[in-house]
Motif scaffolding. Structure first.
Motif, short mmCIF file in Angstrom:
data_model
loop_
_atom_site.label_atom_id
_atom_site.label_comp_id
_atom_site.label_asym_id
_atom_site.label_seq_id
_atom_site.Cartn_x
_atom_site.Cartn_y
_atom_site.Cartn_z
N THR A 10 12.13 0.18 -1.07
CA THR A 10 12.16 -0.51 -2.69
C THR A 10 13.18 -0.74 -2.69
O THR A 10 13.94 -0.94 -3.73
CB THR A 10 11.95 0.79 -3.48
N GLY A 11 14.53 -0.09 -1.52
CA GLY A 11 15.69 -0.98 -1.48
C GLY A 11 16.62 0.29 -2.68
O GLY A 11 18.46 0.86 -2.15
N GLN A 12 15.92 1.41 -2.71
CA GLN A 12 16.86 2.29 -2.82
C GLN A 12 17.32 3.39 -2.48
O GLN A 12 16.78 3.97 -1.41
CB GLN A 12 15.78 3.35 -4.27
N THR A 27 0.79 -1.04 -0.13
CA THR A 27 -0.14 -0.42 0.02
C THR A 27 1.29 1.29 0.05
O THR A 27 0.22 1.97 -0.87
CB THR A 27 -1.00 0.42 1.10
N GLU A 28 2.01 0.95 0.40
CA GLU A 28 3.02 2.80 1.01
C GLU A 28 3.47 2.80 -0.59
O GLU A 28 3.81 3.63 -0.93
CB GLU A 28 3.66 2.23 2.29
N ARG A 29 3.42 2.00 -0.99
CA ARG A 29 5.10 1.77 -2.50
C ARG A 29 3.75 2.19 -2.87
O ARG A 29 4.34 3.27 -4.27
CB ARG A 29 4.50 0.06 -3.25
N GLY A 30 2.44 2.40 -3.37
CA GLY A 30 1.16 3.18 -4.20
C GLY A 30 1.43 4.64 -3.55
O GLY A 30 1.23 5.50 -4.94
N ARG A 31 1.88 4.60 -2.25
CA ARG A 31 1.47 5.86 -1.92
C ARG A 31 2.04 6.86 -2.20
O ARG A 31 2.02 7.87 -2.42
CB ARG A 31 0.83 5.78 -0.75
N ILE A 32 3.80 6.14 -1.89
CA ILE A 32 4.95 7.16 -1.80
C ILE A 32 5.43 7.84 -3.54
O ILE A 32 5.90 8.50 -3.86
CB ILE A 32 6.33 6.32 -1.36
N ALA A 33 4.57 6.27 -4.47
CA ALA A 33 4.70 6.59 -5.84
C ALA A 33 4.21 8.27 -6.50
O ALA A 33 5.28 8.39 -7.66
CB ALA A 33 4.52 5.67 -6.63
N ARG A 34 2.88 8.46 -6.32
CA ARG A 34 2.36 9.47 -6.38
C ARG A 34 2.58 10.56 -5.56
O ARG A 34 2.93 11.32 -6.32
CB ARG A 34 0.94 8.29 -6.16
N VAL A 35 3.37 10.31 -4.68
CA VAL A 35 4.10 11.56 -3.87
C VAL A 35 5.01 12.25 -4.37
O VAL A 35 5.27 13.50 -4.89
CB VAL A 35 3.76 11.56 -2.33
N LEU A 36 6.20 11.36 -4.55
CA LEU A 36 6.89 11.46 -5.40
C LEU A 36 7.08 11.18 -7.14
O LEU A 36 8.60 12.56 -7.64
CB LEU A 36 8.37 10.51 -4.87
N GLU A 92 8.08 9.43 -9.45
CA GLU A 92 8.14 8.33 -10.93
C GLU A 92 8.12 7.16 -10.01
O GLU A 92 7.82 6.57 -8.99
CB GLU A 92 9.93 8.73 -9.43
N PRO A 93 8.75 6.63 -11.22
CA PRO A 93 8.66 5.03 -10.77
C PRO A 93 9.21 4.15 -9.75
O PRO A 93 10.68 5.06 -9.70
CB PRO A 93 8.80 4.36 -11.76
N LEU A 94 8.70 3.30 -8.46
CA LEU A 94 9.35 2.77 -8.26
C LEU A 94 9.12 1.04 -8.27
O LEU A 94 8.41 0.63 -8.47
CB LEU A 94 8.39 2.09 -6.40
N ALA A 95 10.54 1.07 -7.81
CA ALA A 95 11.06 -0.77 -8.45
C ALA A 95 10.03 -1.51 -7.06
O ALA A 95 10.35 -0.92 -5.52
CB ALA A 95 12.27 -1.25 -7.91
N ARG A 96 9.64 -3.01 -6.81
CA ARG A 96 9.27 -3.80 -6.35
C ARG A 96 9.95 -4.56 -6.44
O ARG A 96 10.37 -5.31 -7.08
CB ARG A 96 7.90 -3.48 -6.58
N PRO A 97 10.08 -4.57 -4.63
CA PRO A 97 11.29 -5.92 -4.86
C PRO A 97 10.40 -7.36 -4.25
O PRO A 97 9.64 -7.49 -5.30
CB PRO A 97 11.50 -5.89 -2.97
N ASP A 98 11.51 -8.21 -5.50
CA ASP A 98 10.46 -9.90 -5.14
C ASP A 98 11.30 -10.02 -4.10
O ASP A 98 11.99 -10.43 -3.60
CB ASP A 98 11.86 -10.63 -7.07
N TYR A 99 10.28 -10.28 -3.72
CA TYR A 99 9.77 -11.81 -2.74
C TYR A 99 10.11 -12.91 -2.97
O TYR A 99 9.71 -13.92 -3.68
CB TYR A 99 8.51 -12.05 -1.79
N ARG A 100 10.72 -13.81 -1.74
CA ARG A 100 10.97 -15.36 -1.75
C ARG A 100 9.94 -16.13 -1.92
O ARG A 100 9.54 -15.95 -0.56
CB ARG A 100 12.32 -15.48 -0.99
#
Length: 215
Positions: free
Chosen positions: A211-213, A76-85, A87-95
């Motif tokens: 995102t690890g960025q 949820t937060e990744r979607g929120r911060i992408a709109r604020v910043l 810029e596209p955000l990298a989604r990490p790959d979960y094991r």
């Protein structure tokens, strides 16, 4: 009238262009603190309780639930911060775990570095959220309170001491109104910058963990 003149006439005024950005940043900050408290209670407390009772096996499903909730909050937060910043955000790959065994699923999740980053964000996000929330609410309250003080200031108790009186400017009603209007203008002039900084401060914190960025 030329096309260039028409385009110039259609360009919004600077104040109008600021309004959507201020509104979006304010919405992000004001909803961030409740989400931060919810993630702290649900994900972090659930994981801690599960870890404490894992030896009884009761904690295993509780920890799985907490890990799943922390990932949900993170998504949820990744979607929120992408709109604020903006810029596209990298989604990490979960094991991934193909097992249906709860213990193996939990072990796989705990071996994933991003799981711990999600839990860290769920635990710590209320700190930047609190700072951003306090600044945003203070600036909005200062602006709106100063602009409207003339409408409700008369209802305050007579023995209350207002800011102009503390500053040695006297206790005249008109003096107080003018003083608060000046303060409101100052809050209004700096509101876009303060709210923008608050939203970016909170979003960058989330970006580093989710995102690890490193930005």
């Amino acid at each position: 009238m030329t096309t260039t003149q028409l385009d110039a006439d259609l360009v919004p005024a600077p104040a109008v262009r600021f309004l959507p950005r201020v509104g979006a940043d304010t919405r992000y900050v004001l909803t961030g603190l409740p989400l931060g408290l919810a993630s702290l209670v649900v994900a972090t407390t659930g994981f801690a309780a599960g870890a404490g009772t894992a030896v009884l096996w009761i904690g295993v499903p509780l920890m799985i639930f907490a890990v799943g909730m922390s990932r949900g909050f993170a998504e949820t937060e990744r979607g929120r911060i992408a709109r604020v910043l903006g810029e596209p955000l990298a989604r990490p790959d979960y094991r991934a775990s193909g097992s249906t065994n709860p213990l193996r699923r939990l072990v796989t999740a705990l071996g994933d570095r991003q799981t711990w980053r999600d839990l860290a964000h769920a635990t710590l996000r209320f700190l930047p959220s609190t700072v951003a929330f306090a600044l945003t609410v203070t600036w909005w309250a200062g602006m709106l309170g100063g602009l409207t003080w003339a409408l409700w200031g008369w209802a305050l108790p007579d023995d209350s001491q207002e800011l102009p009186e503390m500053l040695g400017l006297g206790d005249a009603y008109l003096t107080t109104v003018v003083c608060y209007l000046v303060g409101a203008v100052a809050f209004a002039a700096t509101l876009p910058a303060v709210v923008r900084w608050s939203a970016t401060f909170e979003a960058r914190f989330a970006q580093r963990l989710l995102t690890g960025q490193p930005r």
